[in-house]
Design a protein around this motif. Sequence first.
Motif, short mmCIF file in Angstrom:
data_model
loop_
_atom_site.label_atom_id
_atom_site.label_comp_id
_atom_site.label_asym_id
_atom_site.label_seq_id
_atom_site.Cartn_x
_atom_site.Cartn_y
_atom_site.Cartn_z
N ALA A 55 0.84 -1.20 0.00
CA ALA A 55 0.00 0.00 0.00
C ALA A 55 0.87 1.25 0.00
O ALA A 55 0.60 2.23 -0.72
N ARG A 56 1.93 1.22 0.78
CA ARG A 56 2.87 2.36 0.83
C ARG A 56 3.61 2.53 -0.49
O ARG A 56 3.72 3.66 -1.02
N ASP A 57 4.12 1.44 -1.04
CA ASP A 57 5.02 1.52 -2.20
C ASP A 57 4.29 1.58 -3.54
O ASP A 57 4.83 2.10 -4.51
N HIS A 58 3.07 1.02 -3.60
CA HIS A 58 2.38 0.90 -4.89
C HIS A 58 0.99 1.54 -4.91
O HIS A 58 0.33 1.53 -5.96
N GLY A 59 0.53 2.06 -3.77
CA GLY A 59 -0.75 2.76 -3.76
C GLY A 59 -1.96 1.85 -3.85
O GLY A 59 -3.04 2.29 -4.27
N ILE A 60 -1.82 0.58 -3.46
CA ILE A 60 -2.96 -0.32 -3.50
C ILE A 60 -3.79 -0.18 -2.21
O ILE A 60 -3.36 0.47 -1.24
N SER A 61 -4.95 -0.81 -2.21
CA SER A 61 -5.76 -0.92 -1.00
C SER A 61 -6.09 -2.39 -0.80
O SER A 61 -5.90 -3.22 -1.70
N GLY A 62 -6.58 -2.76 0.39
CA GLY A 62 -6.90 -4.16 0.56
C GLY A 62 -7.32 -4.55 1.96
O GLY A 62 -7.35 -3.73 2.89
#
Length: 248
Positions: A55-62
Amino acid sequence: MDLPRSFTIREGDLRILNPFTSEKLATLGQAVRLRPGMSLLDLASGRGELLCTWARDHGISGTGVDISTVSTEAARVRALSLGVADRVDFVHGDAAGYVAATPVDVAACIGATWIGDGVAGTLQLLERSLRPGGMLLVGEPYWRIDPPDEETVRACYARTKDEFRSLPSLVGLFRDSGWDLVEMVLASQDSWDRYAAAHWLNLRTWLDGNPDDELAGELRQELTDDPLRYVRYVREHLGWGVFALMRR
């Protein structure tokens, strides 16, 4: 519903609860080409390092789901420390049978395929949460060298030789189940060493501070036996990797 206390003691302050280093976890995130806005479900998510750092490095959510109360709380603390608590959520619960309310871009089970009674069942479980065209990530042990006897099999955490497959057999299972293998990142002997040896120091540190605990005898015996078992059997015979799959 929780894991036995011995698991928490053995893992200590580890953030990655498998034979991956932080560098290998980062390599995997880059290899599968994560993009901002992608959604990910992580079943048996442990302490949340995959979700939080990605989430920090790639901007994903989950969302991560794990049966351990200690791991779930540690994952939430990690999300806060990395500034991603608004994008990741951690659920304390049984990952077996868990299906996302909304289909996700990536569905993962890294090193816990017992939640689906094996690899094939876990693929089926993960697919229930996956959007069309999405990707599965599955972490699984495999035999690097064919185990010569039952003693080796048991020392490598398997009940029977057939519980794990060779790497070609595992890749063949993916193919025969209708999945394309599109990426993989494998643990090295060095990353296995880091994971195994960290347990020994965690156990010794805990034993020194808790000599009268009811678990002290059991964990003292584990620390006495495990290093030799690891170097004699596990290090040479057992591999481990994460495999990225897309439905054919």
